[in-house]
Design an enzyme around this catalytic site. Structure first.
Site, PDB file in Angstrom:
ATOM      1  N   ASN A 121       0.814  -1.138  -0.015  1.00  0.00           N
ATOM      2  CA  ASN A 121       0.046   0.046   0.076  1.00  0.00           C
ATOM      3  C   ASN A 121       0.780   1.147   0.101  1.00  0.00           C
ATOM      4  O   ASN A 121       2.198   1.316   0.098  1.00  0.00           O
ATOM      5  CB  ASN A 121      -0.839  -0.177   1.032  1.00  0.00           C
ATOM      6  CG  ASN A 121      -2.226   0.726   1.024  1.00  0.00           C
ATOM      7  OD1 ASN A 121      -2.296   1.758   0.342  1.00  0.00           O
ATOM      8  ND2 ASN A 121      -3.338   0.209   1.369  1.00  0.00           N
TER       9      ASN A 121
ATOM     10  N   HIS B  98      23.617   2.218  12.324  1.00  0.00           N
ATOM     11  CA  HIS B  98      24.890   3.047  12.379  1.00  0.00           C
ATOM     12  C   HIS B  98      25.367   2.629  13.990  1.00  0.00           C
ATOM     13  O   HIS B  98      24.491   2.071  14.961  1.00  0.00           O
ATOM     14  CB  HIS B  98      24.523   4.587  12.595  1.00  0.00           C
ATOM     15  CG  HIS B  98      23.874   5.010  11.447  1.00  0.00           C
ATOM     16  ND1 HIS B  98      24.712   5.279  10.254  1.00  0.00           N
ATOM     17  CD2 HIS B  98      22.634   5.235  11.080  1.00  0.00           C
ATOM     18  CE1 HIS B  98      24.014   5.702   9.231  1.00  0.00           C
ATOM     19  NE2 HIS B  98      22.554   5.587   9.565  1.00  0.00           N
TER      20      HIS B  98
ATOM     21  N   ALA C 254      -0.935  -3.438  13.165  1.00  0.00           N
ATOM     22  CA  ALA C 254      -0.582  -2.205  12.754  1.00  0.00           C
ATOM     23  C   ALA C 254       0.126  -1.399  13.966  1.00  0.00           C
ATOM     24  O   ALA C 254      -0.117  -1.741  15.080  1.00  0.00           O
ATOM     25  CB  ALA C 254      -1.896  -1.429  12.463  1.00  0.00           C
TER      26      ALA C 254
ATOM     27  N   THR D  20      11.362  -5.749  16.566  1.00  0.00           N
ATOM     28  CA  THR D  20      12.913  -5.563  17.085  1.00  0.00           C
ATOM     29  C   THR D  20      13.642  -6.857  16.942  1.00  0.00           C
ATOM     30  O   THR D  20      14.830  -6.987  16.942  1.00  0.00           O
ATOM     31  CB  THR D  20      13.120  -4.810  18.230  1.00  0.00           C
ATOM     32  OG1 THR D  20      12.367  -5.904  19.411  1.00  0.00           O
ATOM     33  CG2 THR D  20      12.305  -3.585  18.428  1.00  0.00           C
TER      34      THR D  20
ATOM     35  N   ARG E  90      -0.563 -14.817  19.912  1.00  0.00           N
ATOM     36  CA  ARG E  90      -1.398 -16.091  19.667  1.00  0.00           C
ATOM     37  C   ARG E  90      -1.151 -16.918  18.480  1.00  0.00           C
ATOM     38  O   ARG E  90      -0.371 -16.081  17.488  1.00  0.00           O
ATOM     39  CB  ARG E  90      -2.720 -15.778  19.889  1.00  0.00           C
ATOM     40  CG  ARG E  90      -3.494 -15.199  18.632  1.00  0.00           C
ATOM     41  CD  ARG E  90      -4.949 -15.070  18.850  1.00  0.00           C
ATOM     42  NE  ARG E  90      -5.792 -14.685  17.788  1.00  0.00           N
ATOM     43  CZ  ARG E  90      -6.062 -15.165  16.701  1.00  0.00           C
ATOM     44  NH1 ARG E  90      -5.697 -16.447  16.351  1.00  0.00           N
ATOM     45  NH2 ARG E  90      -6.599 -14.707  15.666  1.00  0.00           N
TER      46      ARG E  90
END
Length: 204
Positions: A87, A117, A162, A167, A185
């Site tokens: 999108n 970095h 959303a 990470t 879940r």
């Protein structure tokens, strides 16, 4: 440092200086193609497809990317399977490799980041950078506004909610969301029968 050595370091997770003039000239040439892609009209689908083939390292059949697309290297290090939909506002920080499996969907304003970095202020002042590849499996749905950080792998069929900040690696066949993103879940057979909590699936 020679250009070939810089590229080897870019692809291997080693530190390099991203302001090398020769490297930047090559990057700018790629970004000209990205500019052309983003300037296409909605009716110019064939032109978009041809540009994506020139821009991306690999792109399968029936991939659709809504402009605007943002990418550090215009997709030069991006490997898309087939039937992928993105999108509006997809950002690919593709200084390193990004691998995306077939039938994956990106919501609006998703960021997939391979470039990062060092913590050292001295190195950052010299624009030192390193890249870690991102791998996204087949039939993954990444919700709008999510951020996928360098080095992350997401397994097949998984849903990323959303606004998530991914990470660390997320396994296959799960629903995961949050900041940082965590597994909520597993995906089960019940999801084939019910959607949106209580609505019954009535199409097949």
């Amino acid at each position: 440092m020679e250009l070939n050595e810089i590229k080897e370091r870019m692809a291997s997770g080693k530190l390099y200086f991203c302001d090398d003039p020769t490297l930047m000239r090559e990057q700018l040439a790629a970004l000209d193609l990205l500019y052309d892609f983003n300037a296409t009209r909605p009716t110019e689908m064939e032109k978009r497809t041809e540009l994506l083939k020139r821009m991306f390292a690999e792109i399968g059949e029936n991939c659709y990317i809504e402009p605007p697309l943002h990418a550090n290297w215009a997709g030069k290090h991006v490997h898309f399977g087939k039937n992928i939909y993105a999108n509006f506002g997809l950002t690919l920080v593709d200084d390193g490799d990004i691998f995306v499996g077939d039938s994956t969907m990106f919501g609006p304003n998703v960021i997939v980041d391979t470039g990062t970095h060092p913590i050292s202020p001295k190195l950052r002042e010299k624009v030192a950078q390193y890249n870690l590849p991102v791998r996204i499996g087949k039939n993954v749905w990444i919700g709008g506004g999510s951020v996928i950080l360098p080095g992350v792998t997401i397994g097949d069929n998984t849903v990323i909610g959303a606004g998530s900040v991914v990470t660390r690696d997320i396994p296959a066949n799960v629903v995961a969301y949050g900041s940082p993103c965590r597994v909520a879940r597993p995906i089960t057979e019940e999801d084939d029968r019910v959607y949106d909590k209580t609505r019954k699936v009535d199409i097949g």
